[in-house]
Design a protein around this motif. Structure first.
Motif, mmCIF file in Angstrom:
data_model
loop_
_atom_site.group_PDB
_atom_site.id
_atom_site.type_symbol
_atom_site.label_atom_id
_atom_site.label_comp_id
_atom_site.label_asym_id
_atom_site.label_seq_id
_atom_site.Cartn_x
_atom_site.Cartn_y
_atom_site.Cartn_z
ATOM 1 N N LEU A 218 38.513 -12.415 10.327
ATOM 2 C CA LEU A 218 37.250 -12.185 10.088
ATOM 3 C C LEU A 218 36.184 -13.503 9.901
ATOM 4 C CD1 LEU A 218 35.999 -9.619 8.930
ATOM 5 C CD2 LEU A 218 35.971 -10.247 6.551
ATOM 6 N N ASN A 219 35.086 -13.147 10.510
ATOM 7 C CA ASN A 219 34.183 -13.842 10.660
ATOM 8 C C ASN A 219 32.423 -13.331 10.392
ATOM 9 O OD1 ASN A 219 35.540 -16.123 11.706
ATOM 10 N ND2 ASN A 219 34.938 -15.305 14.249
ATOM 11 N N ALA A 220 32.089 -13.189 10.555
ATOM 12 C CA ALA A 220 30.503 -12.751 9.537
ATOM 13 C C ALA A 220 28.928 -13.643 10.317
ATOM 14 C CB ALA A 220 30.294 -13.185 8.302
ATOM 15 N N GLY A 221 28.406 -13.271 10.227
ATOM 16 C CA GLY A 221 26.842 -13.991 11.169
ATOM 17 C C GLY A 221 25.717 -13.032 10.983
ATOM 18 N N HIS A 222 24.162 -13.739 10.648
ATOM 19 C CA HIS A 222 22.959 -12.886 10.845
ATOM 20 C C HIS A 222 22.450 -12.796 10.134
ATOM 21 C CE1 HIS A 222 20.557 -11.338 14.285
ATOM 22 N NE2 HIS A 222 19.552 -10.339 13.330
ATOM 23 N N ASP A 223 20.853 -13.550 9.769
ATOM 24 C CA ASP A 223 20.569 -13.677 8.877
ATOM 25 C C ASP A 223 21.791 -13.812 7.261
ATOM 26 O OD1 ASP A 223 18.281 -12.560 10.417
ATOM 27 O OD2 ASP A 223 18.322 -10.676 9.288
ATOM 28 N N LEU A 224 22.104 -14.641 7.843
ATOM 29 C CA LEU A 224 23.062 -15.044 6.289
ATOM 30 C C LEU A 224 22.110 -16.543 5.385
ATOM 31 C CD1 LEU A 224 27.097 -14.560 7.080
ATOM 32 C CD2 LEU A 224 25.283 -13.453 5.268
ATOM 33 N N ASP A 225 21.476 -16.599 4.404
ATOM 34 C CA ASP A 225 20.963 -18.156 4.150
ATOM 35 C C ASP A 225 21.761 -18.757 2.931
ATOM 36 O OD1 ASP A 225 20.291 -16.111 2.062
ATOM 37 O OD2 ASP A 225 18.501 -15.648 3.309
ATOM 38 N N LEU A 226 21.019 -19.072 2.418
ATOM 39 C CA LEU A 226 21.274 -19.902 1.128
ATOM 40 C C LEU A 226 21.234 -19.051 -0.251
ATOM 41 C CD1 LEU A 226 19.882 -23.214 1.588
ATOM 42 C CD2 LEU A 226 22.174 -22.829 1.375
ATOM 43 N N HIS A 227 20.604 -17.867 -0.123
ATOM 44 C CA HIS A 227 19.789 -16.848 -1.018
ATOM 45 C C HIS A 227 21.679 -15.905 -1.250
ATOM 46 C CE1 HIS A 227 16.474 -18.541 -1.853
ATOM 47 N NE2 HIS A 227 16.077 -18.648 -0.431
ATOM 48 N N ASN A 228 21.975 -15.150 -0.056
ATOM 49 C CA ASN A 228 22.748 -14.828 -0.182
ATOM 50 C C ASN A 228 23.718 -14.629 0.222
ATOM 51 O OD1 ASN A 228 23.197 -14.430 2.802
ATOM 52 N ND2 ASN A 228 21.201 -13.152 3.087
ATOM 53 N N LYS B 45 34.549 -21.444 7.185
ATOM 54 C CA LYS B 45 33.889 -22.681 7.523
ATOM 55 C C LYS B 45 32.573 -21.994 8.045
ATOM 56 C CE LYS B 45 38.451 -24.441 9.921
ATOM 57 N NZ LYS B 45 39.287 -24.500 11.524
ATOM 58 N N LEU B 46 31.814 -23.368 8.172
ATOM 59 C CA LEU B 46 30.282 -22.872 8.596
ATOM 60 C C LEU B 46 30.201 -23.341 10.053
ATOM 61 C CD1 LEU B 46 27.891 -22.669 8.100
ATOM 62 C CD2 LEU B 46 27.825 -25.255 7.262
ATOM 63 N N SER B 47 29.769 -22.432 10.839
ATOM 64 C CA SER B 47 29.571 -22.805 12.611
ATOM 65 C C SER B 47 28.176 -22.901 12.773
ATOM 66 C CB SER B 47 30.370 -22.239 13.655
ATOM 67 O OG SER B 47 30.391 -22.534 14.973
ATOM 68 N N VAL B 48 27.955 -24.097 12.836
ATOM 69 C CA VAL B 48 26.222 -23.961 13.537
ATOM 70 C C VAL B 48 25.232 -23.635 14.340
ATOM 71 C CG1 VAL B 48 23.907 -25.466 13.096
ATOM 72 C CG2 VAL B 48 25.703 -25.525 11.760
ATOM 73 N N ASN B 49 24.589 -22.594 14.204
ATOM 74 C CA ASN B 49 23.972 -21.809 15.771
ATOM 75 C C ASN B 49 22.748 -22.838 15.886
ATOM 76 O OD1 ASN B 49 22.402 -20.506 17.348
ATOM 77 N ND2 ASN B 49 23.946 -18.409 17.294
ATOM 78 N N ILE B 50 22.647 -23.722 16.890
ATOM 79 C CA ILE B 50 22.250 -24.536 17.521
ATOM 80 C C ILE B 50 20.436 -24.140 18.386
ATOM 81 C CG2 ILE B 50 22.911 -26.314 17.157
ATOM 82 C CD1 ILE B 50 23.510 -27.160 19.912
ATOM 83 N N PRO C 293 22.375 -5.932 7.594
ATOM 84 C CA PRO C 293 21.781 -5.368 6.791
ATOM 85 C C PRO C 293 22.260 -5.471 5.674
ATOM 86 C CG PRO C 293 22.738 -3.921 8.675
ATOM 87 C CD PRO C 293 22.974 -5.689 9.716
ATOM 88 N N TYR C 294 23.319 -6.249 5.897
ATOM 89 C CA TYR C 294 23.566 -6.675 4.315
ATOM 90 C C TYR C 294 22.576 -7.959 3.691
ATOM 91 C CZ TYR C 294 25.825 -10.619 1.098
ATOM 92 O OH TYR C 294 25.653 -11.643 -0.021
ATOM 93 N N ALA C 295 21.998 -8.715 4.187
ATOM 94 C CA ALA C 295 20.680 -9.218 4.345
ATOM 95 C C ALA C 295 19.655 -8.570 3.501
ATOM 96 C CB ALA C 295 20.325 -10.427 5.345
ATOM 97 N N VAL D 54 31.397 -18.691 8.900
ATOM 98 C CA VAL D 54 30.554 -17.523 9.203
ATOM 99 C C VAL D 54 29.844 -18.841 10.135
ATOM 100 C CG1 VAL D 54 30.281 -16.083 7.005
ATOM 101 C CG2 VAL D 54 29.062 -19.419 7.478
ATOM 102 N N SER D 55 28.295 -17.945 11.069
ATOM 103 C CA SER D 55 27.630 -18.683 11.954
ATOM 104 C C SER D 55 26.432 -18.188 11.271
ATOM 105 C CB SER D 55 28.106 -17.752 13.695
ATOM 106 O OG SER D 55 27.070 -18.129 14.444
ATOM 107 N N ILE D 56 26.046 -19.882 11.241
ATOM 108 C CA ILE D 56 24.364 -19.370 10.940
ATOM 109 C C ILE D 56 23.481 -20.630 11.418
ATOM 110 C CG2 ILE D 56 22.640 -19.923 8.644
ATOM 111 C CD1 ILE D 56 25.490 -19.489 6.789
#
Length: 240
Positions: free
Chosen positions: A186-196, A3-8, A156-158, A210-212
């Motif tokens: 399991l969730n993930a977030g921080h500096d995730l983008d269209l490239h990674n 799922k995509l959660s948008v951080n506003i 660190p991944y990004a 993921v929270s983006i």
């Protein structure tokens, strides 16, 4: 499906720069839902430099997707969560002056503290997630707190991804596998983008959410909000 959660938060930063209500945060969140996001994330901080506590109260009655409130579980945060009862509370160890989240919890040192917080959140029927580094020891410590999920801190991944994707993702795969073995969501977030994003999701296909925020809002300046959300969803699910 992840799922995509948008951080506003960044939309609130833009609004606060001029005062008034432009952009309208509630309308923007509803638009994100209408454009396909499966969740909305907010991270109110004590100085209210972006999301205000009133924003959280205003959003709760109108959202139809999952509402995720991030923050350090101080007294004011916990009062807010008790009143709003979001689908999920993500606990982060930020200090009051932190510009952004920049580390996960030491779940061994703070284990008893987190256990107490999580017991209270579960009494309110709020799903819990703990922000952690990609460290199997921290994952194991998180499991001992009784949390439902962890959120892997992916900066660190990004940072390493452009030069060495396999090396960048390796500790995250190990941490994810340990979480899965321990029964943690399991969730993930921080500096995730269209490239990674796509590569991470391919290596950890059981990633739940993921929270983006920052990258997605920046991309929306070029591509438009609706198109940007669709682009992110395609990274997570090729059938979209």
């Amino acid at each position: 499906m992840t799922k995509l959660s948008v951080n506003i938060n960044k939309l609130a930063t833009l609004r606060n720069a001029r005062g008034g209500n432009n952009p309208d945060l509630v309308k923007a969140a509803l638009d994100c839902e209408r454009f396909g996001t499966q969740g909305i994330t907010v991270h109110p901080r004590p100085d209210e430099r972006h999301i205000r506590y009133q924003d959280v109260l205003d959003l709760k009655p109108v959202l139809s997707t999952e509402f995720n409130i991030e923050g350090r579980p101080d007294e004011r945060f916990m009062r807010l969560v008790e009143e709003v009862r979001p689908a999920q509370a993500t606990l982060v160890p930020d200090g009051p002056d932190a510009i952004t989240s920049n580390a996960g919890w030491d779940t061994l040192t703070h284990q008893h503290y987190l256990q107490d917080i999580i017991r209270q959140l579960k009494r309110w029927d709020v799903r819990t997630s703990i922000f952690v580094d990609a460290d199997e020891r921290m994952v194991e410590g998180a499991a001992e707190t009784g949390t439902d999920r962890i959120e892997l801190y992916t900066e660190p991944y990004a940072q390493l991804y452009p030069s060495n994707p396999a090396q960048a993702v390796a500790p995250f795969v190990k941490a994810a596998e340990r979480a899965k073995a321990l029964g943690l969501g399991l969730n993930a977030g921080h500096d995730l983008d269209l490239h990674n994003l796509k590569f991470l999701q391919e290596q950890i296909p059981y990633l739940m959410e993921v929270s983006i925020g920052h990258a997605l809002i920046c991309d929306a300046l070029y591509f438009g909000l609706e198109n940007t959300i669709q682009l992110y969803l395609r990274q997570l699910n090729s059938s979209v």
